[in-house]
Design an enzyme around this catalytic site. Structure first.
Site: not given
Ligand SMILES: NC(=O)c1ccc[n+]([C@@H]2O[C@H](COP(=O)([O-])OP(=O)(O)OC[C@H]3O[C@@H](n4cnc5c(N)ncnc54)[C@H](O)[C@@H]3O)[C@@H](O)[C@H]2O)c1
Length: 254
Positions: A143, A147
């Site tokens: 990744h 991450k």
């Molecule tokens: N299940 C899947 O298919 C899949 C795919 C991609 C990413 N993910 C996971 O999703 C999560 C987010 O990924 P990303 O790439 O968008 O990350 P990112 O860091 O770009 O976005 C996360 C967002 O969440 C916000 N955040 C933080 N605390 C918060 C709160 N208390 N309430 C609401 N929002 C809050 C942050 O400000 C940020 O804007 C990670 O855990 C990642 O591993 C899962």
């Protein structure tokens, strides 16, 4: 029309999903939640889930693991189905997810893509034949350098799928540096690589005597997760309490 709350709306995935929903007349984001306020959205954004007073049919979550506890409490209080996509949840949080699913519909999947969910089924079939024949199983995931959790939730989900097919008799081994000993038969090795902007690669290796099978999924864009999450949200809206996964969504669409 399904009304959706986007938890983590200003993150990378939140924005991918915002764009997908703009092109989809069957679903509308009616509110977003994010403490980061630096992005203009076409819907109101609240800094915390507790402050959200907009009526909705479902929540989609791509935020951060520490945010998941309050989100689950909110979903119980408002009887809102939730698609949980954030990875890296702790043990206590996984228990809380189970408890929440007794009160509202919860769909949790470490990987929302169609490809990975089909891969899980392929791996289960392969493992049932190859493990008893003496093949060792190893997973290598790669990744991007932003991450924070390792191994990836998807790598663990792939290992869990294999382990389930084998009666949950395998241990996971993340690190071979601390002990000088041969690989055990009842383990699945999981290795993590981090670098650059790799969206996500998962390779499962079945290594036998004089032959090796490698099965690999490569994500070229985050759009595959966003598309799956939106399909999951449409599926979950209106569903009774219970635990759901992407398999349910795929079966419902067949
Ligand atoms: N299940 C899947 O298919 C899949 C795919 C991609 C990413 N993910 C996971 O999703 C999560 C987010 O990924 P990303 O790439 O968008 O990350 P990112 O860091 O770009 O976005 C996360 C967002 O969440 C916000 N955040 C933080 N605390 C918060 C709160 N208390 N309430 C609401 N929002 C809050 C942050 O400000 C940020 O804007 C990670 O855990 C990642 O591993 C899962």
């Amino acid at each position: 029309m399904v009304r959706m709350i986007m938890h983590g709306c200003n993150g990378k995935m939140g924005q991918v999903i915002s764009n997908i929903c703009q092109e989809d007349s069957d679903i509308e984001i009616v509110a977003g939640i994010d403490p980061y306020a630096g992005i203009e959205n076409s819907y109101p954004v609240f800094p915390t889930i507790e402050e959200c007073n907009v009526e909705a049919d479902v929540v989609v979550d791509f935020a951060a693991a520490p945010a998941v506890d309050n989100l689950l409490d909110y979903c119980i209080m408002h009887q809102l189905p939730v698609v949980l996509c954030t990875t890296g949840l702790g043990e206590a949080q996984i228990v809380k997810v189970e408890e929440t699913s007794q009160k509202v519909a919860v769909l949790k999947s470490a990987n929302m893509s169609l490809g990975v969910n089909v891969l899980m089924e392929i791996l289960q079939e392969a493992a049932k034949i190859l493990a008893p024949a003496g093949f060792d199983m190893e997973i290598v995931e790669k990744h991007h350098n932003q991450k924070v959790d390792a191994p990836s939730g998807t790598a663990l989900a792939l290992a869990d799928a294999i382990n389930e097919a084998l009666g949950n008799t395998y241990q996971y081994r993340y690190d071979r540096t601390q002990e000088r000993e041969k690989r055990r038969k009842d383990e699945i090795g999981i290795q993590s690589v981090r670098g650059g902007s790799i969206v996500g690669e998962h390779e499962v290796i079945f290594a036998g005597l004089d032959e090796v099978i490698e099965v690999k999924h490569t994500a070229y864009s985050k759009g595959i997760f966003g598309k799956g999450a939106v399909e999951a949200a449409k599926f979950l809206a209106g569903k009774p309490a219970g635990k759901y996964d992407m398999k349910d969504v795929i079966v419902a669409k067949r």
